[in-house]
Design an enzyme around this catalytic site. Structure first.
Site, PDB file in Angstrom:
ATOM      1  N   CYS A  42      -5.746   5.440  -3.191  1.00  0.00           N
ATOM      2  CA  CYS A  42      -4.935   4.217  -3.236  1.00  0.00           C
ATOM      3  C   CYS A  42      -3.630   4.582  -3.929  1.00  0.00           C
ATOM      4  O   CYS A  42      -3.633   4.959  -5.105  1.00  0.00           O
ATOM      5  CB  CYS A  42      -5.667   3.119  -3.995  1.00  0.00           C
ATOM      6  SG  CYS A  42      -4.700   1.596  -4.182  1.00  0.00           S
ATOM      7  N   GLY A  43      -2.517   4.469  -3.197  1.00  0.00           N
ATOM      8  CA  GLY A  43      -1.233   4.857  -3.761  1.00  0.00           C
ATOM      9  C   GLY A  43      -0.800   3.983  -4.919  1.00  0.00           C
ATOM     10  O   GLY A  43      -0.385   4.477  -5.970  1.00  0.00           O
ATOM     11  N   CYS A  93       0.854  -1.185   0.000  1.00  0.00           N
ATOM     12  CA  CYS A  93       0.000   0.000   0.000  1.00  0.00           C
ATOM     13  C   CYS A  93       0.884   1.227   0.000  1.00  0.00           C
ATOM     14  O   CYS A  93       1.645   1.450   0.950  1.00  0.00           O
ATOM     15  CB  CYS A  93      -0.930   0.009   1.213  1.00  0.00           C
ATOM     16  SG  CYS A  93      -1.943   1.513   1.323  1.00  0.00           S
ATOM     17  N   ASN A 146       0.802  -5.475  -6.225  1.00  0.00           N
ATOM     18  CA  ASN A 146      -0.576  -5.926  -6.049  1.00  0.00           C
ATOM     19  C   ASN A 146      -1.330  -5.627  -7.344  1.00  0.00           C
ATOM     20  O   ASN A 146      -0.927  -4.774  -8.134  1.00  0.00           O
ATOM     21  CB  ASN A 146      -1.235  -5.263  -4.831  1.00  0.00           C
ATOM     22  CG  ASN A 146      -1.206  -3.746  -4.901  1.00  0.00           C
ATOM     23  OD1 ASN A 146      -0.630  -3.145  -5.800  1.00  0.00           O
ATOM     24  ND2 ASN A 146      -1.818  -3.097  -3.936  1.00  0.00           N
TER      25      ASN A 146
END
Length: 276
Positions: free
Chosen positions: A214-215, A69, A154
């Site tokens: 969301c980075g 994240c 991710n």
């Protein structure tokens, strides 16, 4: 803490042990009966102090463990410096998707103004068997979405639309997250390129639902825009909770994400291991 509105509960496991972080994430992330958050983040010792200074683990609101994240990593940088756990402006952070380097912008009052994270290189493959094209199409109920798969450690699927403000991202995001194309589920970004060349982005995050930012999703959106929309390698990603600046450097193919991090409040909660 929150980074551009992406809020997590941060626990210093150098001081407090959390034997079952998955259950703690579910219980504490729940609004009204818990603290309320997108999940929990554990700050701890790395496996090898020669290659990393600290380690982070992230558990989503549904208890699933996330690989990475970007917003959380920026918050950790601010936490470590302002709590006196490090005096360095460059921190190596161990994550499940590799070692990330945090570059802290220190103000004259010794607070962290912003953090830049070296997010390493993007990848474009879900599995060895499934490799999306730039214009892969997914059907979600009554609508079709063309999108680009980008992994930032991710998985992300970025869809460019013309109606991001009014789009029902809860409806379409929840369907697309669980599409068979994504064996481990997927984060879904809905993005619209604005007249000022900023990119307005809304996020359905795997395991958490709608999040303010969301980075890794901002990084994926910027990469997808560069590949498919003729955008520059440096882009301003405007999310519900704030703006992140993303640069995809041609020299080493690494992505650098810059944005804010903020403390919201500090407190204590009883961790009852017998009644998690």
């Amino acid at each position: 803490m929150h980074g551009a509105g992406n809020d997590y509960i941060y626990i210093n496991t150098l001081l407090y042990d959390i034997p079952n972080p998955s259950k703690a994430a579910i219980k504490w992330s729940t609004p009204h009966t818990g603290i309320g958050s997108d999940g929990i983040v554990l700050i701890g010792e790395p496996k090898d102090k020669e290659i990393a200074d600290y380690k982070m683990r992230i558990f989503n609101a549904d208890g699933s463990e996330a690989l990475m994240c970007g917003n959380a990593s920026r918050c950790i940088g601010k936490y470590l410096y302002e709590k006196g756990l490090t005096k360095h402006s460059v921190i190596r952070l161990e994550t499940l998707s590799g070692i990330k380097t945090l570059l802290l912008d220190i103000a004259s009052d010794n607070t962290v103004k912003s953090v830049t994270v070296d997010m390493l290189e993007p990848k474009f493959q879900v599995t060895e068997q499934y490799i999306p094209t730039e214009h892969h199409r997914i059907v979600a109920d009554d609508r079709e979405f063309d999108g680009t798969f980008v992994s930032m450690g991710n998985p992300h699927f970025v869809c460019f639309v013309n109606d991001v403000k009014d789009l029902d991202i809860a409806k379409y995001g929840s369907i697309m997250e669980n599409n068979p194309a994504f064996p481990q589920r997927c984060n879904i970004e809905f993005a619209e390129i604005k007249d000022d060349h900023s990119i307005r982005t809304r996020v359905w995050e795997r395991g958490s639902g709608i999040t303010m930012a969301c980075g890794t999703g901002a990084c994926a959106t910027s990469v997808a825009a560069t590949l498919t929309k003729n955008m520059d390698r440096s882009n301003k990603i405007v999310m519900d909770g704030g703006t992140l600046n993303i640069e995809w450097r041609a020299a080493d193919n690494h992505i650098f994400m810059t944005g804010p991090a903020a403390f919201v409040f500090e407190g204590e909660i009883v961790y009852d291991i017998d009644n998690e």
